[in-house]
Motif scaffolding. Structure first.
Motif, short mmCIF file in Angstrom:
data_model
loop_
_atom_site.label_atom_id
_atom_site.label_comp_id
_atom_site.label_asym_id
_atom_site.label_seq_id
_atom_site.Cartn_x
_atom_site.Cartn_y
_atom_site.Cartn_z
N GLU A 156 -1.12 5.52 -9.07
CA GLU A 156 -1.51 6.28 -10.27
C GLU A 156 -0.30 6.92 -10.94
OE1 GLU A 156 -4.92 9.52 -11.62
OE2 GLU A 156 -4.69 8.97 -9.51
N THR A 157 0.54 7.56 -10.13
CA THR A 157 1.76 8.17 -10.66
C THR A 157 2.62 7.14 -11.39
OG1 THR A 157 1.74 9.61 -8.73
CG2 THR A 157 3.77 9.56 -10.06
N LEU A 158 2.84 6.03 -10.71
CA LEU A 158 3.68 4.99 -11.31
C LEU A 158 3.06 4.45 -12.60
CD1 LEU A 158 4.63 3.16 -7.98
CD2 LEU A 158 6.19 4.47 -9.45
N ASP A 186 2.41 1.45 -1.76
CA ASP A 186 1.43 2.43 -1.27
C ASP A 186 0.41 2.73 -2.39
OD1 ASP A 186 0.02 4.65 -0.47
OD2 ASP A 186 1.74 5.66 0.42
N TYR A 212 7.04 2.52 -0.54
CA TYR A 212 6.63 3.52 -1.53
C TYR A 212 5.88 2.85 -2.70
CZ TYR A 212 6.99 6.94 -5.30
OH TYR A 212 6.70 7.78 -6.34
N LEU A 213 6.46 1.75 -3.19
CA LEU A 213 5.88 1.09 -4.36
C LEU A 213 4.54 0.42 -4.06
CD1 LEU A 213 9.13 -0.54 -5.80
CD2 LEU A 213 7.81 1.30 -6.88
N ASP A 253 -1.51 5.03 -2.84
CA ASP A 253 -1.52 6.44 -3.26
C ASP A 253 -0.52 6.73 -4.38
OD1 ASP A 253 -3.39 6.80 -1.34
OD2 ASP A 253 -2.07 7.79 0.11
N ASN A 254 0.51 5.90 -4.50
CA ASN A 254 1.51 6.16 -5.53
C ASN A 254 1.23 5.41 -6.83
OD1 ASN A 254 3.01 7.79 -3.76
ND2 ASN A 254 3.99 5.98 -2.86
N ASP A 299 13.94 10.19 -6.84
CA ASP A 299 13.63 10.15 -5.41
C ASP A 299 14.50 9.17 -4.63
OD1 ASP A 299 11.73 12.10 -5.44
OD2 ASP A 299 10.04 10.73 -5.78
N LEU A 357 12.22 6.56 -10.72
CA LEU A 357 12.52 6.37 -9.29
C LEU A 357 13.90 6.92 -8.92
CD1 LEU A 357 11.21 2.72 -8.76
CD2 LEU A 357 10.18 4.81 -7.84
#
Lengths: 293, 293, 293, 293
Positions: free
Chosen positions: D29-31, D24, D21-22, D26-27, D87, D84
């Motif tokens: 920007e959110t992080l 990726d 997840y970390l 794609d994630n 989730d 985090l």
């Protein structure tokens, strides 16, 4: 798999220019096309640079299908170096391998960045099994792991050697399945963890191995015995459905065998059986004339 | 050869008491008698301790005749631990191996202290030979060695890995002569030096290998093919005149083969031939059905 | 304290000759007399050699009274080198320091062999105190130490860095007492151990620091503030009764302060207080115009 | 700047889930949004994970404007961990720092990945200057660098310590400009290269320092003397035009001072002057009562 040539410039400024060029995401596609030209399976995955003054070490990593892939990556790297010579005519290629790869040497770059396949394998062992089969206790194993595999190795100045005997298992499987046994130097990098779970009743054991270098095609995998062994394990040759699946499975097999080996030796040590077992099973006290090895 | 158990006390003060006792020269004779009891050849050479809080790691080193000697040293260590239990009844033996030995793991303690045999092998190569046979120049080799084997390995965070491919040679000889191939992790520790001599005309090359672990008796040395190889090298079995002479000679053979291997690969890289050579001699492009390995 | 010059010969054979000469116990007395000539306090304790081809690194260790002793040992080494030149006229002194000392660099040789003073400091902390004062539990601290100071540092490829923040305390005391703050690189080598004792009720904590380089005479110890600090600690100047006692006591003070610092930070982390504490005590949010440091 | 918390799961599978997840893209920007919330300057740059069984070490790196930035990054990390938890409710935060950062410890992760600013500084020194000012020769310096800074450090098992005395300069500047002197452990990681150029007439010297941790705002930079020093160097406070420019310039100043220091000490050693110089300029032989330090 990785390969890192060493190139030299007239000054550090120029070495940094190339570093910036190579690490610029905009150039990655071009470099990939050049790199991938030489092989059906080798696909450039990343580029990591280290500067030492005016010398640049460029660590190329690529996927290699089901091959271990050293030759594949070396050819791809040669392609890129030839290509770069146009834009960087002052680049002096010192060597196609500059030891930042790092092949067959214990080096932190493999421990930190990984090389080949990176695998974690875990198991939960019921307290009952620990007592009855392994003849020791969860508490003893956890403590031994902390004092031997973590603390003892820390005292010894270990690099990626936080295990009991991963190298024994890696060397054996590498010879049996036609891998390069000289690569067990870094392929046996391993940290073994043992932790009590379920209120101390059961054991959680894991091995983390960041740089298992294996293939199921090419090299020694084609020899008769070695090929038979791969067949036995169900990972012979190239996977047709998913290129790389066979070599990944082989890496998982290596790690799981290491986990079993760690459990076994650690239990023997915890139970004070190491010397006795070696005496009992020692090859030199047996008739080995018929042994195949 | 060395083995380092881990023992634990109720406090660091007690661990230090044992350390002082073990390192006191006055006690060495007593400890030697106890250690040596279990074997005709194992002779205690030294004791080095490392404390981590209340835990003590005791690295025993002993001569082992012509055997590699892991079992020999383990038995001697067990004797000493049993003996110490009388005077140090609060000593808790955590494990006969506490990873400070350090067996089959890359660890600074072997690089600094040595393990098995410590060998330096050197040669002078005439400039003519470098040009005509190795197809490169003294200057290129010296520079490549500095940038690859010293600087590149430094950048990679290497531990005892300041060479081009010692592990290839060590692994091959270990398999051929019945050594433990899992020990090539530390047996292939090597620093390769190349320096110009005679006003830059000739090349001085050396390999320094502090921890070559070999034996000519016991273990796999008794298998048919392996025994034949040792015979071929003139180092089979135990030396009757000078116990240990055969295994020392085998270690020297390993180092000299490594030196030759370093010269060869470094020259190929300096001449830009590495990829081409691998393509030419690659096993996978040949009919290997009849190859014995 | 240690200093290791690098000398070079025409071949490795000669370098080995000198190594054998230096490590021969029969020559130690002669070498000691030569070494000790330059100082009232410097007394040769040992000689450890490392060969790299035809180059020899000779690590001299000596006691230095209450001085940190770098200059003292350098002068003694110079004496020995001058003396050796007679019997080894082909010895080429490359440098009085060959980095095998090893001063102000992170190097395994200090972690394994020690440098300056080697200190272990331990304490038992009652479970009550852990809960009420440190606001955490014995179990949490033991677990955090295993996962952070041992495992986390192992993953990071640490060398002698198996602690939370020894360097903070070492740097602070070194500046306050006139030590060489550049030496905190190796002086802060430390492994912190935390183990549950008394059936898990209480905490045993220790710090093991093999290379604390301190002195109570010479260098910065003579500056006004620094001298006052040493006085405050009761270790100012040279001990008249037992030369070296003051500097040994200072090393013990450093280690015990590190132990306190480890307990404090580890407890804050275990209790999840690290970020909050830093915000609260952060210098930048305060009026620091009157702060003395 | 980097900070690496340690979190634990019930099994390695879940730790790997979070790793994927970390890492990726794609994630990211959110992080980033979550991370950056706590500060005007802290901007998430990358995330690198290391697994040890069921434990995950997450190394967050972020830009920090002109601050050294440890607190900034710690706060950002805390934000991400809180985020985090939704989730990954089974995630157990063991500690906000898991030693994979790695702060104030010698660790390969900083040497390989960098921390703070990574700087290369180079200079060409004319042969004339080497002879007349430095009182030695290009050839001697090149040789000394190879045998001391590269080979000697390799023999000593150095980690990032391939220099003569970078730590001296780093420690001095850190104290003078209000940096954290405890960070000189990794800030003084340095490889010094010396190579002959222009047909051996001139010297190319460089220092490569991957982890210089400095800031020009916050912490000790606000103290009177330290602030004056920064002002003198023209790097006081935050750069208004380009946030981070002042701290980057300070890092460059550190590296260039180290380069000068390397040249000076290496020349003194090559000329055999080290002991004499120390005797001449030794503080203890002078009246230091008026010295300010």
């Amino acid at each position: 798999m990785s390969r890192a040539p060493c190139v030299r410039f007239g000054n550090a400024k120029r070495a940094a220019d190339l570093k910036l060029y190579l690490e610029d995401p905009d150039n990655f596609e071009t470099l990939s096309v050049v790199f991938n030209r030489s092989s059906r399976f080798g696909r450039l995955q990343g580029i990591k640079c280290a500067i030492a003054g005016k010398n640049l070490y460029i660590r190329f990593t690529c996927s290699t299908g089901d091959a271990m892939g050293m030759n594949m990556v070396s050819k791809g790297v040669q392609n890129v170096l030839d290509f770069l010579q146009t834009d960087f005519p002052d680049m002096d290629v010192i060597g196609i391998s500059g030891n930042y790869c790092s092949d067959k040497k214990p080096a932190a770059v493999n421990w930190i960045e990984g090389r080949g396949k990176s695998v974690v394998c875990e198991a939960t062992i019921k307290g009952d099994v620990v007592r009855k089969v392994l003849k020791t206790s969860v508490e003893s194993l956890v403590e031994l792991n902390m004092l031997k595999n973590l603390t003892g190795s820390a005292m010894a100045g270990a690099l990626g050697g936080f295990n009991a005997h991963a190298s024994n298992i890696v060397a054996a499987i590498y010879i049996a399945t036609g891998q390069d046994p000289a690569q067990n130097v870094e392929s046996s990098h391993c940290i073994t963890m043992m932790e009590a779970i379920n209120d101390g009743k059961d054991l959680h054991v894991s091995v983390t191995m960041p740089s298992i270098e294996v293939g199921t095609v090419g090299g020694g995998t084609q020899l008769a015995s070695q090929s038979a062994c791969l067949n036995l394990l169900g990972v012979k040759g190239a996977s047709k459905e998913t290129p790389g699946a066979n070599s990944r499975m082989l890496a998982a097999i290596v790690a799981s065998a290491v986990l079993a080996g760690e459990l076994s030796l650690m239990s023997a040590i915890a139970a004070g059986q190491l010397v006795k077992s070696h005496m009992k099973y020692n090859r030199s006290t047996k008739d080995v004339s018929k042994a195949s090895s």
